[in-house]
Scaffold this motif. Sequence first.
Motif: not given
Length: 275
Positions: A133-148
């Motif tokens: 089946g077709v699937e859609l993945v939506l993701q968000a990552r939030r770093a604590f600083d610019a260095d990840w």
Amino acid sequence: MKKVTGLALALFIPALCFQTALAQEDKAALVPLPSLDDFSRGEDGWSFGLGLGVEYESAYEGSDEFGFEAQPAGAVQWRSGDNIFYFAGEALGWRGLRDDKWLLEATLGFDEGREESDSDEGHLDGLGTTDEGVELVLQARRAFDADWRYWLDGRVVAGENGSLGIFGVGRRFGERTDGSGSEFSVVAVFHDSDLANEQFGVNSMQAAASGLDETYLSGGFRSIGAHYNYRNYINDNWQIFGEVLYERYSSDITDSPVARNDYEAEVGIGFIYVF
């Protein structure tokens, strides 16, 4: 997304590539996380990586059978500033960096489904085939600083067979910003009733055909998981990558007659040539 041997793999690979990684020019990836393919070398335009990986993994969700499987690796990518558009296997997607701390991603792909033949020992006989089946993945990552160095992760996977929600926290190791190094994350996974019953439920027809007890599951907490990723450069063009994944199921799933194990696991290693 498979046993203790993966820990040895995780310790062995960095030693193997330590010297060659020092010689690799540190060209900034969109986000310096080893779990994300980025073949752009920090430049706009087209990039391409092609390779092969080998995985030792569970035969299907909840299986106590394990086996090796070869998988293609790599992608075709086009980068424009803080955006990468990519095609990888059966997945088409976009990844974008915002304010140096937010990584947003949308991917359209396929759920492979399950066949009775996935169990060599006949544990799926009578359960039939679940369609791709077709699937859609939506993701968000939030770093604590610019260095990840540390980040929070949230994903929603919505498909024809049901939906997943994944929430986690991760830690990146290594000082380079070219996407090499390693990372470790811990996630909590939730599923809806459609997906729960697609993978672990047994309806009346399946019960009659398989001899298993009729089983219906509700949505909610699915599992807690841990994921280790490694990536490094052997030279200017060759990358080596590896991963170890462990997912511990909730009691609702382990009570299902389809689940013959209370966990799923995977160990993989592979190589990619970057053109």
